[in-house]
Scaffold this active site. Structure first.
Site, PDB file in Angstrom:
ATOM      1  N   HIS A   1      70.381  84.124 108.215  1.00 14.38           N
ATOM      2  CA  HIS A   1      70.600  85.518 108.417  1.00 14.38           C
ATOM      3  C   HIS A   1      72.172  85.614 108.129  1.00 14.38           C
ATOM      4  O   HIS A   1      73.236  84.827 108.207  1.00 14.38           O
ATOM      5  CB  HIS A   1      70.442  85.727 110.110  1.00 14.38           C
TER       6      HIS A   1
ATOM      7  N   ASP B   1      71.520  78.963 115.063  1.00 16.31           N
ATOM      8  CA  ASP B   1      71.156  80.237 115.401  1.00 16.31           C
ATOM      9  C   ASP B   1      69.791  80.477 116.007  1.00 16.31           C
ATOM     10  O   ASP B   1      68.979  80.289 115.191  1.00 16.31           O
ATOM     11  CB  ASP B   1      71.644  81.036 113.924  1.00 16.31           C
TER      12      ASP B   1
ATOM     13  N   GLN C   1      65.985  83.958 116.782  1.00 23.70           N
ATOM     14  CA  GLN C   1      64.479  83.991 117.102  1.00 23.70           C
ATOM     15  C   GLN C   1      63.744  83.133 117.973  1.00 23.70           C
ATOM     16  O   GLN C   1      62.807  83.334 118.876  1.00 23.70           O
ATOM     17  CB  GLN C   1      64.017  84.095 115.772  1.00 23.70           C
TER      18      GLN C   1
ATOM     19  N   LYS D   1      66.716  90.749 121.510  1.00 27.32           N
ATOM     20  CA  LYS D   1      65.295  90.164 121.010  1.00 27.32           C
ATOM     21  C   LYS D   1      64.865  89.444 122.114  1.00 27.32           C
ATOM     22  O   LYS D   1      63.438  89.054 121.634  1.00 27.32           O
ATOM     23  CB  LYS D   1      65.848  89.422 119.815  1.00 27.32           C
TER      24      LYS D   1
ATOM     25  N   CYS E   1      68.465  91.224 106.273  1.00 27.03           N
ATOM     26  CA  CYS E   1      69.889  90.581 106.544  1.00 27.03           C
ATOM     27  C   CYS E   1      69.962  89.213 106.036  1.00 27.03           C
ATOM     28  O   CYS E   1      70.336  88.257 106.492  1.00 27.03           O
ATOM     29  CB  CYS E   1      70.380  90.462 107.854  1.00 27.03           C
TER      30      CYS E   1
HETATM   31  C1  LIG Z   1      68.976  89.175 114.622  1.00 30.24           C
HETATM   32  C2  LIG Z   1      69.420  87.925 114.256  1.00 30.24           C
HETATM   33  C3  LIG Z   1      70.602  87.671 114.197  1.00 30.24           C
HETATM   34  C4  LIG Z   1      71.722  88.662 114.584  1.00 30.24           C
HETATM   35  O1  LIG Z   1      71.812  89.047 115.891  1.00 30.24           O
HETATM   36  P1  LIG Z   1      72.665  90.181 116.683  1.00 30.24           P
HETATM   37  O2  LIG Z   1      71.950  90.460 117.823  1.00 30.24           O
HETATM   38  O3  LIG Z   1      72.764  91.334 115.642  1.00 30.24           O
HETATM   39  O4  LIG Z   1      73.792  89.508 116.783  1.00 30.24           O
HETATM   40  C5  LIG Z   1      71.150  86.302 113.912  1.00 30.24           C
HETATM   41  N1  LIG Z   1      70.236  85.358 113.298  1.00 30.24           N
HETATM   42  C6  LIG Z   1      68.833  85.926 113.429  1.00 30.24           C
HETATM   43  C7  LIG Z   1      68.217  84.558 112.762  1.00 30.24           C
HETATM   44  C8  LIG Z   1      68.658  87.089 113.518  1.00 30.24           C
HETATM   45  O5  LIG Z   1      67.119  87.423 113.686  1.00 30.24           O
END
Ligand SMILES: *Cc1c(COP(=O)(O)O)cnc(C)c1O
Length: 413
Positions: free
Chosen positions: A130, A207, A210, A233, A371
């Site tokens: 992302h 990260d 998800q 999320k 993104c």
């Molecule tokens: C949504 C997302 C982000 C960013 O999350 P924020 O809440 O906008 O900081 C980063 N990595 C992944 C894989 C995402 O799906």
């Protein structure tokens, strides 16, 4: 002509839906079918109430008060930190820093680690990241001359592990990878990726934006150095997320933003920083949202998470079976280990047009680059349509999505 829609798993999404007021909405005269969960999930009453309750009954600024409300707010705030720590399987709450999201968590690490890097040092990312896990590292490329190396993504949408291992050199300083892709749904083998990085003496961040929603997590099992996720999320409030930093990383790292709350003492000639994690929490935090994140975690942990996983998997199977019958459809992400996200293109139909027409049928999906420009470039597309599932989605909704998609295609082609 559609088959009976209920899916036989132990988990009951129909009961769960009643906890989400927004799911009763109609869109364009049709029942809302919300399949944009990878962008943000809807909120259960428990979270809405927790946030409202802070504002109604227990609101004050945290950490420096001597009065009852300040103490109550501080206690609830710090209780949330303990909940996040337990949720992630962290060793101690002090390993958790509250941020405004995954983006800020990754920026914090990149900025702080970046101070120790020099020109020619190397960082490993993957093609499925992302932008949140790309741009902060590009800053270091631009400002420090750091070199970014990219783990390739296979046609099926998995990381090429041999290529990953071959990227390490004596100049490799950091690895930062997504745990579960927001476009492909691919779940990367976090423990294995960590072992490889550590075998080369290199720290690793995941990260987990998800993954935190869909997978049980245990930091000590994965063994990683850093893990980032976001509240909105995870059925929680937006404006809040967290960074996990293992062991004494936070002690060793330079602070990032400066301000109130992150200091022990300030004089005209110097600063003594607060102990971690507060050293990394400058300024007044989002208080009700942090407490709401704790409520979201309580709510998620009370679910039958294995049942939810099986349910989401069944929804994905159902949708993928339907998609496979559509002419000109290209599905992205066929990795073995995959969460409930379906990304696709349809020859001759622009993803944006498809999403806009599907909205007429009450179906909310996302279309675009998600993104993830480098991933789009990898597959040679400008964007995809993405349907992403949550615990509250049902088989009827999967079918309604397929039906809306088929109708939208006939409009466009
Ligand atoms: C949504 C997302 C982000 C960013 O999350 P924020 O809440 O906008 O900081 C980063 N990595 C992944 C894989 C995402 O799906």
């Amino acid at each position: 002509m559609t088959a009976p829609a209920r899916i036989e798993t132990l988990f009951d999404p129909y009961a769960l839906r009643a906890e989400f007021p927004i799911l009763k909405r109609e869109i364009n005269g049709k029942p809302l079918v919300y399949l944009d969960n990878a962008a943000s999930a809807q909120k259960p009453e428990a979270v809405i109430e927790a946030v409202a309750d802070v504002w109604r009954h227990s609101y004050a600024n945290v950490h420096r008060g001597l009065h009852t409300l300040a103490n109550e707010a501080t206690e609830a705030f710090e209780a949330s930190r303990a909940k996040v720590a337990r949720f992630l399987g962290a060793a101690r709450p002090q390993e958790i820093v509250f941020t405004k999201g995954a983006t800020e968590a990754i920026n914090l690490v990149a900025a702080s680690i970046g101070e120790t890097l020099v020109e020619g040092d190397e960082i490993i990312l993957s093609q499925m990241e992302h932008h949140s896990n790309i741009v902060p590292w590009h800053f270091l490329r631009e400002r420090k001359g750091v070199v970014i190396k990219w783990v390739p993504v296979t046609e099926d949408g998995a990381l090429d592990l041999d290529a990953y291992e071959a990227l390490f050199t004596p100049r490799t300083r950091f690895v930062s990878l997504v745990h579960m892709s927001n476009v492909l749904g691919t779940v990367n083998p976090a423990r294995r990726l960590t072992q490889i990085a550590h075998a080369h003496g290199v720290p690793i961040l995941f990260d987990g934006t998800q993954a935190a929603v869909h997978l049980p997590l245990d930091m000590r099992e994965i063994g990683c150095d850093f893990y980032a996720f976001t509240g909105h999320k995870l059925y929680g409030p937006n404006g809040v997320g967290a960074l996990y930093a293992a062991g004494d990383w936070l002690e060793r790292m330079a602070p990032w933003q400066g301000g109130g709350e992150m200091i022990a003492e300030v004089s005209e000639t110097g600063v003594v920083y607060a102990d971690p994690p507060h050293k990394f929490e400058a300024g007044t935090p989002v208080i009700a949202e942090v407490i709401g994140l704790g409520a979201a975690i309580d709510w998620v942990q009370a679910l039958d998470r294995a049942g939810v996983m099986a349910h989401e998997r069944a929804l994905l199977d159902r949708v993928e079976a339907g998609l496979s019958e559509i002419k000109g459809l290209r599905l992205f992400g066929r990795a073995q280990d995959k969460g409930a996200i379906a990304s696709f293109t349809i020859e001759g139909a622009h993803p944006h047009d498809l999403a806009q027409i599907m909205d007429k049928y009450g179906v909310a999906v996302r279309a675009g680059h998600h993104c993830a420009h480098p991933l789009m470039q990898r597959y040679g597309v400008s964007g995809t349509v993405r349907a992403s599932f949550a615990a509250y989605n049902t088989a009827e909704e999967a079918d309604a999505f397929l039906e809306a998609l088929r109708k939208s295609i006939t409009f466009l082609i």
